[in-house]
Design a protein around this motif. Sequence first.
Motif, mmCIF file in Angstrom:
data_model
loop_
_atom_site.group_PDB
_atom_site.id
_atom_site.type_symbol
_atom_site.label_atom_id
_atom_site.label_comp_id
_atom_site.label_asym_id
_atom_site.label_seq_id
_atom_site.Cartn_x
_atom_site.Cartn_y
_atom_site.Cartn_z
ATOM 1 N N UNK A 1 0.494 -1.350 -0.204
ATOM 2 C CA UNK A 1 0.440 -0.322 -0.025
ATOM 3 C C UNK A 1 0.869 1.171 0.106
ATOM 4 N N UNK A 2 1.243 2.322 -1.353
ATOM 5 C CA UNK A 2 1.514 3.414 -1.222
ATOM 6 C C UNK A 2 1.393 4.616 0.022
ATOM 7 N N UNK A 3 2.281 5.242 -0.155
ATOM 8 C CA UNK A 3 1.808 6.181 1.128
ATOM 9 C C UNK A 3 0.404 6.983 0.867
ATOM 10 N N UNK A 4 0.583 7.705 -0.206
ATOM 11 C CA UNK A 4 -1.453 7.700 -0.386
ATOM 12 C C UNK A 4 -2.229 7.207 0.100
ATOM 13 N N UNK A 5 -1.766 6.067 -0.531
ATOM 14 C CA UNK A 5 -3.354 5.731 -0.007
ATOM 15 C C UNK A 5 -3.568 5.005 1.722
ATOM 16 N N UNK A 6 -2.481 5.005 2.414
ATOM 17 C CA UNK A 6 -2.243 4.912 3.360
ATOM 18 C C UNK A 6 -2.551 6.106 4.475
ATOM 19 N N UNK A 7 -2.870 7.272 3.956
ATOM 20 C CA UNK A 7 -3.023 8.775 4.404
ATOM 21 C C UNK A 7 -4.353 9.007 3.998
ATOM 22 N N UNK A 8 -5.270 8.373 3.316
ATOM 23 C CA UNK A 8 -6.424 8.291 2.259
ATOM 24 C C UNK A 8 -7.187 7.707 3.426
ATOM 25 N N UNK A 9 -7.030 6.318 3.841
ATOM 26 C CA UNK A 9 -7.520 6.033 4.907
ATOM 27 C C UNK A 9 -6.989 5.936 6.545
ATOM 28 N N UNK A 10 -6.049 6.621 6.598
ATOM 29 C CA UNK A 10 -6.119 7.190 7.653
ATOM 30 C C UNK A 10 -7.218 8.581 8.478
ATOM 31 N N UNK A 11 -7.541 9.173 7.065
ATOM 32 C CA UNK A 11 -7.778 10.518 7.078
ATOM 33 C C UNK A 11 -9.546 9.607 6.945
ATOM 34 N N UNK A 12 -9.799 8.774 6.711
ATOM 35 C CA UNK A 12 -10.989 8.657 6.759
ATOM 36 C C UNK A 12 -11.638 7.828 8.299
ATOM 37 N N UNK A 13 -10.792 7.782 9.338
ATOM 38 C CA UNK A 13 -10.079 6.922 10.241
ATOM 39 C C UNK A 13 -10.664 8.415 11.145
ATOM 40 N N UNK A 14 -10.125 9.611 10.872
ATOM 41 C CA UNK A 14 -10.314 10.909 11.952
ATOM 42 C C UNK A 14 -11.695 11.529 11.574
ATOM 43 N N UNK A 15 -11.690 11.354 10.296
ATOM 44 C CA UNK A 15 -13.661 11.553 9.545
ATOM 45 C C UNK A 15 -14.488 10.568 10.945
ATOM 46 N N UNK A 16 -14.169 9.682 11.321
ATOM 47 C CA UNK A 16 -15.256 8.672 12.010
ATOM 48 C C UNK A 16 -15.165 9.396 13.424
ATOM 49 N N UNK A 17 -13.446 9.246 14.092
ATOM 50 C CA UNK A 17 -12.898 9.741 15.524
ATOM 51 C C UNK A 17 -14.222 10.366 15.412
ATOM 52 N N UNK A 18 -14.284 12.151 14.518
ATOM 53 C CA UNK A 18 -14.498 12.951 14.293
ATOM 54 C C UNK A 18 -16.034 12.704 15.509
ATOM 55 N N UNK A 19 -16.969 12.398 13.956
ATOM 56 C CA UNK A 19 -18.110 12.280 14.689
ATOM 57 C C UNK A 19 -18.298 11.592 16.324
ATOM 58 N N UNK A 20 -17.634 9.977 16.539
ATOM 59 C CA UNK A 20 -17.683 9.537 17.249
ATOM 60 C C UNK A 20 -18.052 10.534 18.365
ATOM 61 N N UNK A 21 -16.352 11.601 18.789
ATOM 62 C CA UNK A 21 -16.239 12.464 19.713
ATOM 63 C C UNK A 21 -17.028 13.153 19.710
ATOM 64 N N UNK A 22 -17.879 14.385 18.630
ATOM 65 C CA UNK A 22 -18.746 15.241 18.230
ATOM 66 C C UNK A 22 -20.151 14.256 19.526
ATOM 67 N N UNK A 23 -20.605 13.276 18.772
ATOM 68 C CA UNK A 23 -21.515 12.493 19.516
ATOM 69 C C UNK A 23 -21.787 12.509 20.911
ATOM 70 N N UNK A 24 -20.561 11.430 21.825
ATOM 71 C CA UNK A 24 -20.141 11.471 22.698
ATOM 72 C C UNK A 24 -20.498 13.098 23.286
ATOM 73 N N UNK A 25 -19.703 13.934 23.227
ATOM 74 C CA UNK A 25 -20.116 14.944 23.607
ATOM 75 C C UNK A 25 -20.598 15.787 24.253
ATOM 76 N N UNK A 26 -22.323 16.245 23.490
ATOM 77 C CA UNK A 26 -23.270 16.728 23.832
ATOM 78 C C UNK A 26 -24.319 15.783 24.084
ATOM 79 N N UNK A 27 -23.816 14.524 23.639
ATOM 80 C CA UNK A 27 -25.242 13.454 25.083
ATOM 81 C C UNK A 27 -24.532 13.326 26.266
ATOM 82 N N UNK A 28 -23.566 12.786 26.460
ATOM 83 C CA UNK A 28 -22.710 13.087 28.110
ATOM 84 C C UNK A 28 -23.842 15.117 28.533
#
Length: 421
Positions: A1-28
């Motif tokens: 897997x080349x560097x660009x694809x690896x960074x692409x996958x990491x970006x998707x992880x960060x977007x999901x992490x963002x959604x999880x943090x945002x959801x739990x923050x207001x729920x609490x």
Amino acid sequence: MNQAVRRHRQALFLLFLLAGIGTASWVTRTPALRDRLDVSTAQMGLVLFGLSLGAMAGISSSGRLVARYGTRAVMRVGTVVLVVGLAAICAGAAAASTALVTLGLCAFGLGVGSGDVAVNVDATLVERDTGVTTMPALHGSYSLGTVIGGGAGMAAVAADVPVSLHLAAVTLIATALFLYAMRSVPADADRGRAAAPDMAEESSGQRRPALWRERKLLLIGAIVLAMALAEGSANDWLPLLMVDGHGMSAMAGSLVYVGFAAAMTLGRFGGTYVLERFGPTAVVRASAVSGALGLLIVIVSDSAVLAGAAVLFWGLGAALGFPLALSAAGESGPDSAARVGLVATIGYVAFLVGPPGLGFLGEHVGLRGAMLVVLGGVACAAFLAPAVEPSRRGRTASGAFPATADEAPRPSGDPARSEGA
């Protein structure tokens, strides 16, 4: 897997992490929001309905938007709307404005609904291009985000931090994560990859059969329905279920929920290993059995300690069903954007609409009795597990499925699943 694809996958992880943090923050901070707005519990339910309304609007339109504009554009706009929604909730809390908080929740739901489907579609395309399993860890990032956001929210409550100040900090963090992540999503995700199957068929004048008539896709949707309900019911009712159904304190009930989220996180990050070792059918079946076992113990046991421990089986069981079913939907034939969009819509209907229905049922039979509905659905998912097995062996060099009749299902554990493209 080349560097660009690896960074692409990491970006998707960060977007999901963002959604999880945002959801739990207001729920609490929901209790504090209710007090700040000076509304009753019933009125707060109407405020929270704005979230469901926005989420369903985003989910129902996301498949068409992805097919027309591509995954990158929908991810970008959806995440911007999510961040704007967080900012509006923050402003509404500061101004004690019920209308502004409701609009903010609606925008947050719209952003999560549309952006989430786009990220899922893009992840299935990355899986097909690279042959590397992505979906379980992707959803694990969301679960990790809920653990982080929930823990920070509990700390903010303990420190008596004002809701507006807490959510302002979360908004800034979400903005920074978004700007960093989108730099790594390549421009070729903006058009062509997700839209190509649609455009090719439109240009040839051929009309696609209705996806909802495909038996395999409907079975995958049924699995998503059951597993999303298992996750959604825990997110909405688990603390109250532990308090009212098992006599735990409010703090203990919250800790049990954090344990559930942690079990889901562990299950999703470990999902790639077990998937490549045992295959999707065995993993989905084992997940359903684990979830059913945990639910059964929570429902029938009179021991609060045993019920709290059983929640870990519930969380592990709910971890992989949804992401694996989305992967299976994307691999089930051409036009993966529409397929993932359809199955994701079914899942989010269960996730958002199912838990309120359980609350209505719980008024009559108690929350423990209402969870029998969830138990029945998860048990059925164990029998439907073979539907997630890929039904096509190969694809063209471009990653598209060949325009031939369906091949026989590939046996479980076929190493071709984990090979590179």
